[in-house]
Write a protein that holds these residues in place. Structure first.
Motif, PDB file in Angstrom:
ATOM      1  N   LEU A  80       0.857  -1.510  -0.346  1.00  0.00           N
ATOM      2  CA  LEU A  80      -0.113   0.217   0.016  1.00  0.00           C
ATOM      3  C   LEU A  80       1.108   0.931   0.546  1.00  0.00           C
ATOM      4  CD1 LEU A  80      -2.248  -1.167   2.644  1.00  0.00           C
ATOM      5  CD2 LEU A  80      -2.964  -1.029   0.514  1.00  0.00           C
ATOM      6  N   ARG A  81       0.534   2.457  -0.115  1.00  0.00           N
ATOM      7  CA  ARG A  81       0.538   3.819  -0.072  1.00  0.00           C
ATOM      8  C   ARG A  81      -0.465   4.873   0.396  1.00  0.00           C
ATOM      9  NH1 ARG A  81       2.166   8.011  -3.974  1.00  0.00           N
ATOM     10  NH2 ARG A  81       1.288   9.460  -2.501  1.00  0.00           N
ATOM     11  N   GLY A  82      -0.021   5.511   0.847  1.00  0.00           N
ATOM     12  CA  GLY A  82      -0.368   6.858   2.120  1.00  0.00           C
ATOM     13  C   GLY A  82      -0.015   7.458   2.130  1.00  0.00           C
ATOM     14  N   GLY A 139      10.284  11.112  -1.478  1.00  0.00           N
ATOM     15  CA  GLY A 139       9.681  12.077  -2.638  1.00  0.00           C
ATOM     16  C   GLY A 139      10.472  12.748  -3.320  1.00  0.00           C
ATOM     17  N   ALA A 140       9.851  13.126  -4.676  1.00  0.00           N
ATOM     18  CA  ALA A 140      11.093  13.602  -5.559  1.00  0.00           C
ATOM     19  C   ALA A 140      11.758  15.026  -5.413  1.00  0.00           C
ATOM     20  CB  ALA A 140       9.933  14.183  -7.504  1.00  0.00           C
ATOM     21  N   ARG A 141      10.639  15.816  -4.610  1.00  0.00           N
ATOM     22  CA  ARG A 141      11.799  16.638  -3.913  1.00  0.00           C
ATOM     23  C   ARG A 141      12.266  16.689  -3.031  1.00  0.00           C
ATOM     24  NH1 ARG A 141       6.730  17.223  -5.926  1.00  0.00           N
ATOM     25  NH2 ARG A 141       6.047  18.623  -7.016  1.00  0.00           N
ATOM     26  N   LEU A 187      13.419   5.633  -3.275  1.00  0.00           N
ATOM     27  CA  LEU A 187      13.582   6.624  -3.864  1.00  0.00           C
ATOM     28  C   LEU A 187      12.868   7.254  -5.618  1.00  0.00           C
ATOM     29  CD1 LEU A 187      15.696   9.448  -3.002  1.00  0.00           C
ATOM     30  CD2 LEU A 187      17.400   7.503  -4.292  1.00  0.00           C
ATOM     31  N   LYS A 188      12.263   8.726  -5.550  1.00  0.00           N
ATOM     32  CA  LYS A 188      12.186   8.959  -6.503  1.00  0.00           C
ATOM     33  C   LYS A 188      13.265   9.975  -6.738  1.00  0.00           C
ATOM     34  CE  LYS A 188       7.105   8.282  -5.514  1.00  0.00           C
ATOM     35  NZ  LYS A 188       6.221   8.963  -6.153  1.00  0.00           N
ATOM     36  N   ARG A 189      13.118  10.009  -7.984  1.00  0.00           N
ATOM     37  CA  ARG A 189      13.933  10.624  -8.721  1.00  0.00           C
ATOM     38  C   ARG A 189      13.688  11.936  -9.206  1.00  0.00           C
ATOM     39  NH1 ARG A 189      14.868   9.877 -15.252  1.00  0.00           N
ATOM     40  NH2 ARG A 189      16.460  11.438 -15.563  1.00  0.00           N
ATOM     41  N   GLU A 234      11.046   5.969 -10.778  1.00  0.00           N
ATOM     42  CA  GLU A 234      10.578   7.049 -12.074  1.00  0.00           C
ATOM     43  C   GLU A 234       9.854   7.513 -11.828  1.00  0.00           C
ATOM     44  OE1 GLU A 234      12.388   9.254 -13.664  1.00  0.00           O
ATOM     45  OE2 GLU A 234      10.932   9.574 -15.289  1.00  0.00           O
ATOM     46  N   ARG A 235       9.644   8.798 -11.583  1.00  0.00           N
ATOM     47  CA  ARG A 235       8.139   9.439 -12.087  1.00  0.00           C
ATOM     48  C   ARG A 235       7.874  10.523 -12.653  1.00  0.00           C
ATOM     49  NH1 ARG A 235       8.021  14.455 -11.200  1.00  0.00           N
ATOM     50  NH2 ARG A 235       6.326  14.787  -9.076  1.00  0.00           N
ATOM     51  N   GLY A 236       8.979  10.681 -13.910  1.00  0.00           N
ATOM     52  CA  GLY A 236       8.656  11.949 -14.505  1.00  0.00           C
ATOM     53  C   GLY A 236       9.265  13.400 -14.398  1.00  0.00           C
TER      54      GLY A 236
HETATM   55  C1  PEP Z   1       3.286  11.479  -3.832  1.00  0.00           C
HETATM   56  O1  PEP Z   1       4.075  10.003  -4.185  1.00  0.00           O
HETATM   57  O2  PEP Z   1       2.334  11.105  -3.075  1.00  0.00           O
HETATM   58  C2  PEP Z   1       4.513  12.307  -4.525  1.00  0.00           C
HETATM   59  C3  PEP Z   1       4.000  13.321  -3.902  1.00  0.00           C
HETATM   60  O3  PEP Z   1       5.257  11.829  -5.822  1.00  0.00           O
HETATM   61  P1  PEP Z   1       6.726  12.909  -5.763  1.00  0.00           P
HETATM   62  O4  PEP Z   1       7.442  13.208  -4.740  1.00  0.00           O
HETATM   63  O5  PEP Z   1       7.165  11.988  -7.285  1.00  0.00           O
HETATM   64  O6  PEP Z   1       5.976  14.540  -6.351  1.00  0.00           O
END
Ligand code: PEP
Ligand code: MN
Length: 358
Positions: A129-131, A188-190, A210-212, A240-242
């Protein structure tokens, strides 16, 4: 040992060659001088602490360019293994011939919606799950998440169905509390380059998703992973999230080429977030299918039983029926290249607690 090549200008004369030689001698590093036609090249090697940064050698008179050899992300590259190095979190297995789907709401808000979404993604066969409870919002005026009480709710809902969960943290001070409940820590990406956060998250030994960053090149992303790996925690999942681009038809431009590229270089699992890249639920299934076809080891997808009621990312949340269909597609696509989708077997979801749209 580190190595680098120093390339001298075509017109570098004996004085410049002697100057470079003397500088290298002073450093006490092993250097070999090679003449290639008109050119002089020095190949230099030595222990990392003996070699100065490439930029300082590039300032020596007569030097055109300094090319460091070898990897800048040696820990990530050392994970390379035939078939990859899977990361396992409960029933979720990312990599090593397995695909896992993480699904759930953008943010934990309404407890009824949470229970509904948890049951339905579990029934559809999601492995985790995610949240979000500590949301990273571009504007401070937007909903910032439910914090620790929402974390406990997510934990209880996840345990009810026996699924692990990932949640995002954005401050090293949250790590202790979040790690007490969460099975996986999402960066998160940021915050990809929030280095103290990466180190603290790594030290928990829990899987780190680890998001890019939307403007990071792959090297910067892998160097961020090095911060986690350096703690001895090898359970890093790259996501990878764009990327930010000139386009406005999607929220972020999804770099799917990076999936096979990374898989040739590192053994860490690579997953894709089609939700934040698309920004629109109608585009999510196609991007998700493309990600699996490109070899992604999993997906992280936003799903909501009543998307119009959520305060966060309502446009991109997949409604239940679309998510169930997507899971079927993921199973079919993974089977095409001999992979299995990990997680509980799909079954009929119990009825939602409130009628859709209520
Ligand atoms: C998220 O997954 O809730 C999210 C904020 O994604 P990201 O860090 O990729 O913007
Ligand atoms: Mn979101």
């Amino acid at each position: 040992m580190r190595a680098l090549i120093i390339l001298l200008h075509l017109d570098a004369g004996p004085a410049e060659r002697a100057g470079v030689r003397a500088a290298l001698q002073r450093l006490g590093v092993t250097a070999e001088e090679v003449r290639l036609g008109e050119r002089t090249i020095f190949s230099v090697s030595g222990p990392p602490q003996a070699l100065p940064p490439a930029d300082s050698l590039a300032r020596l008179a007569g030097v055109e360019r300094v090319v460091p050899l070898g990897s800048r992300a040696p820990l990530a590259e050392s994970t390379r293994a035939p078939g990859g190095r899977p990361v396992t979190v409960g029933p979720a297995r990312f990599g090593g011939g397995h695909v896992a789907v993480i699904a759930g709401p953008c943010t934990v808000e309404d407890p009824e919606a949470l229970r509904d979404v948890v049951r339905l993604v579990h029934a559809a066969g999601a492995a985790a799950l995610r949240g979000g409870v500590f949301k990273v919002r571009t504007s401070p005026h937007n909903y910032q998440g439910g914090g620790l009480s929402a974390l406990r709710e997510l934990h209880a809902a996840a345990r009810e169905v026996g699924l692990p969960f990932f949640t995002e943290l954005n401050d090293p001070r949250q790590v202790e509390d979040v790690a007490e409940f969460a099975d996986g820590l999402q960066i998160g990406a940021r915050h990809m380059q929030n280095f103290p956060l990466l180190v603290e998250a790594g030290r928990t030994g829990k899987p780190v998703l680890l998001k890019r960053h939307m403007a990071a090149d792959v090297e910067e992303w892998l160097l961020a992973a090095e911060y986690v790996l350096q703690t001895g925690n090898e359970r890093v999942i790259l996501c990878e999230r764009g990327l930010r681009s000139a386009e406005r038809h999607v929220r972020y431009l999804l770099d799917l080429g990076v999936v096979p590229w990374l898989k040739q270089r590192v053994g860490l699992p690579v997953i894709v977030d089609p939700s934040h890249s698309a920004g629109d639920w109608r585009l999510v299934p196609a991007l998700a299918r493309a990600a699996i076809a490109a070899g992604a080891d999993g997906l992280i997808v936003e799903v909501h039983p009543r998307p119009e009621t959520t305060r966060c990312d309502a446009l991109q949340a997949l409604p239940p029926s679309d998510f169930t269909r997507l899971m079927q597609d993921v199973r079919a696509l993974a089977a095409l290249d001999g992979r299995q989708v990990s997680g509980p077997p799909a079954h009929d979801a119990p009825p939602l607690q409130r009628a859709a749209g209520a």
